[in-house]
Design a protein around this motif. Sequence first.
Motif, PDB file in Angstrom:
ATOM      1  N   LEU A  10     -33.501  12.464  -2.959  1.00 18.95           N
ATOM      2  CA  LEU A  10     -34.810  12.515  -2.304  1.00 18.95           C
ATOM      3  C   LEU A  10     -34.741  13.401  -1.060  1.00 18.95           C
ATOM      4  CD1 LEU A  10     -35.889   8.772  -2.605  1.00 18.95           C
ATOM      5  CD2 LEU A  10     -36.706  10.708  -3.963  1.00 18.95           C
ATOM      6  N   GLY A  11     -33.604  13.376  -0.356  1.00 18.30           N
ATOM      7  CA  GLY A  11     -33.456  14.155   0.870  1.00 18.30           C
ATOM      8  C   GLY A  11     -33.427  15.656   0.631  1.00 18.30           C
ATOM      9  N   ILE A  12     -33.058  16.063  -0.592  1.00 16.96           N
ATOM     10  CA  ILE A  12     -33.013  17.501  -0.907  1.00 16.96           C
ATOM     11  C   ILE A  12     -34.434  18.065  -1.019  1.00 16.96           C
ATOM     12  CG2 ILE A  12     -32.291  19.209  -2.661  1.00 16.96           C
ATOM     13  CD1 ILE A  12     -29.937  17.313  -3.285  1.00 16.96           C
ATOM     14  N   GLY A  13     -35.373  17.225  -1.508  1.00 17.17           N
ATOM     15  CA  GLY A  13     -36.756  17.665  -1.744  1.00 17.17           C
ATOM     16  C   GLY A  13     -37.400  18.332  -0.540  1.00 17.17           C
ATOM     17  N   PRO A  14     -37.481  17.638   0.616  1.00 13.26           N
ATOM     18  CA  PRO A  14     -38.174  18.253   1.754  1.00 13.26           C
ATOM     19  C   PRO A  14     -37.477  19.505   2.283  1.00 13.26           C
ATOM     20  CG  PRO A  14     -37.169  16.149   2.368  1.00 13.26           C
ATOM     21  CD  PRO A  14     -37.099  16.252   0.876  1.00 13.26           C
ATOM     22  N   VAL A  32     -36.720  14.529  -9.832  1.00  9.12           N
ATOM     23  CA  VAL A  32     -36.165  15.225 -11.001  1.00  9.12           C
ATOM     24  C   VAL A  32     -34.650  15.389 -10.848  1.00  9.12           C
ATOM     25  CG1 VAL A  32     -36.108  17.446 -12.233  1.00  9.12           C
ATOM     26  CG2 VAL A  32     -38.301  16.394 -11.640  1.00  9.12           C
ATOM     27  N   LEU A  33     -34.199  15.814  -9.649  1.00 11.04           N
ATOM     28  CA  LEU A  33     -32.755  15.970  -9.426  1.00 11.04           C
ATOM     29  C   LEU A  33     -32.028  14.642  -9.627  1.00 11.04           C
ATOM     30  CD1 LEU A  33     -32.391  18.202  -6.240  1.00 11.04           C
ATOM     31  CD2 LEU A  33     -31.589  18.709  -8.547  1.00 11.04           C
ATOM     32  N   GLY A  34     -32.568  13.576  -9.021  1.00 12.86           N
ATOM     33  CA  GLY A  34     -31.958  12.252  -9.150  1.00 12.86           C
ATOM     34  C   GLY A  34     -31.929  11.811 -10.598  1.00 12.86           C
ATOM     35  N   VAL A  90     -29.219  13.785 -12.595  1.00 13.84           N
ATOM     36  CA  VAL A  90     -27.860  13.325 -12.270  1.00 13.84           C
ATOM     37  C   VAL A  90     -27.619  11.931 -12.853  1.00 13.84           C
ATOM     38  CG1 VAL A  90     -26.306  12.696 -10.394  1.00 13.84           C
ATOM     39  CG2 VAL A  90     -27.658  14.774 -10.231  1.00 13.84           C
ATOM     40  N   ALA A  91     -28.633  11.055 -12.794  1.00  7.23           N
ATOM     41  CA  ALA A  91     -28.482   9.700 -13.344  1.00  7.23           C
ATOM     42  C   ALA A  91     -28.218   9.766 -14.847  1.00  7.23           C
ATOM     43  CB  ALA A  91     -29.738   8.879 -13.057  1.00  7.23           C
ATOM     44  N   VAL A  92     -28.965  10.629 -15.550  1.00 12.25           N
ATOM     45  CA  VAL A  92     -28.786  10.756 -17.001  1.00 12.25           C
ATOM     46  C   VAL A  92     -27.380  11.273 -17.311  1.00 12.25           C
ATOM     47  CG1 VAL A  92     -29.524  12.091 -19.029  1.00 12.25           C
ATOM     48  CG2 VAL A  92     -31.224  11.018 -17.545  1.00 12.25           C
ATOM     49  N   VAL A  93     -26.941  12.296 -16.544  1.00  9.97           N
ATOM     50  CA  VAL A  93     -25.610  12.861 -16.784  1.00  9.97           C
ATOM     51  C   VAL A  93     -24.526  11.809 -16.529  1.00  9.97           C
ATOM     52  CG1 VAL A  93     -23.923  14.553 -15.939  1.00  9.97           C
ATOM     53  CG2 VAL A  93     -26.310  15.236 -16.309  1.00  9.97           C
ATOM     54  N   LEU A  94     -24.673  11.052 -15.437  1.00  6.78           N
ATOM     55  CA  LEU A  94     -23.667  10.037 -15.111  1.00  6.78           C
ATOM     56  C   LEU A  94     -23.613   8.949 -16.180  1.00  6.78           C
ATOM     57  CD1 LEU A  94     -24.128   9.597 -11.246  1.00  6.78           C
ATOM     58  CD2 LEU A  94     -22.244  10.719 -12.443  1.00  6.78           C
ATOM     59  N   LEU A  95     -24.775   8.572 -16.695  1.00  7.74           N
ATOM     60  CA  LEU A  95     -24.813   7.548 -17.748  1.00  7.74           C
ATOM     61  C   LEU A  95     -24.223   8.097 -19.047  1.00  7.74           C
ATOM     62  CD1 LEU A  95     -28.340   5.915 -17.235  1.00  7.74           C
ATOM     63  CD2 LEU A  95     -26.126   4.817 -16.916  1.00  7.74           C
ATOM     64  N   ALA A  96     -24.609   9.354 -19.372  1.00  7.58           N
ATOM     65  CA  ALA A  96     -24.171   9.951 -20.629  1.00  7.58           C
ATOM     66  C   ALA A  96     -22.659  10.155 -20.646  1.00  7.58           C
ATOM     67  CB  ALA A  96     -24.886  11.280 -20.860  1.00  7.58           C
TER      68      ALA A  96
END
Length: 260
Positions: free
Chosen positions: A238-242, A211-213, A216-222
């Motif tokens: 992915l590293g933030i999740g655990p 979800v975080l990725g 951020v991907a949507v914001v960077l594209l937008a």
Amino acid sequence: MSIQLTILFTLAGIAIGSFLNVCIDRLPLGKSLVSPPSHCDACQHRLGLLDNIPIFSYLFLRGRCRYCGAHIPIRVFLVEFITGGLFLLAFWRYGLTAQFGITALWCCVFMVIIFIDKEHKLILNVITYPAMVIAVVFLAIHTYVPGAVLMPPEATLINGLISAAALFIFFFLIVLIRPDAMGMGDTKLVALIGLVSGFPLVVFSMIIGIVLGGIVAVVLLATRKKGRKDVIAYGTFLGIGPIVALIFAPEIINWYLSYF
Ligand SMILES: [Zn+2]
């Protein structure tokens, strides 16, 4: 839980964060972690004691080298600050237990993975392979040594291995279909996340990261900071999740169990 120990472990986290910065700087370049001693990358001047106090030196020197004025990346400060905060949270969560030490260790490992992927778009085998071996050893001790609680109680060796294998296969298929979007580094990283979290925690680890990725991907594209063809360092998210999942494991598992 004593206030002295809380302060001690937070300071230890900050100091260890300083070492994590060395790992983030040197591991991607294949350099030694111990020699040469810390120096300014711009002017090569060796850093003195006052230049090396975590957090304070950065603030005191206003993010510049004392000798040549070169800019010190804000990441140096952030990694020290965040690692201190994570140690504080982990100690608040688990107290003086093995689970605290192990959670703190995984926070360190994922901090290094997160920042190396962010800066170099690389997830290094030199980190993931040993981390996987350590994770399996922890799982085995947790599962087979009576009285040893190293992980959330639900985690077992079989559970961790199945979680890791399922994620590895799923992401491997994504890499086969879209080799431009994901790499084998991500595949090994999710296997590590499976071993570290185990089911059901692994579901939350992955959801948080994805979800975080995605956001951020949507914001960077937008905002057109990145185009459709640019590579996004998913390992960073992915590293933030655990990290979040391990620290808030009791809440997450209770919430999950309340549905059954
Ligand atoms: Zn310098």
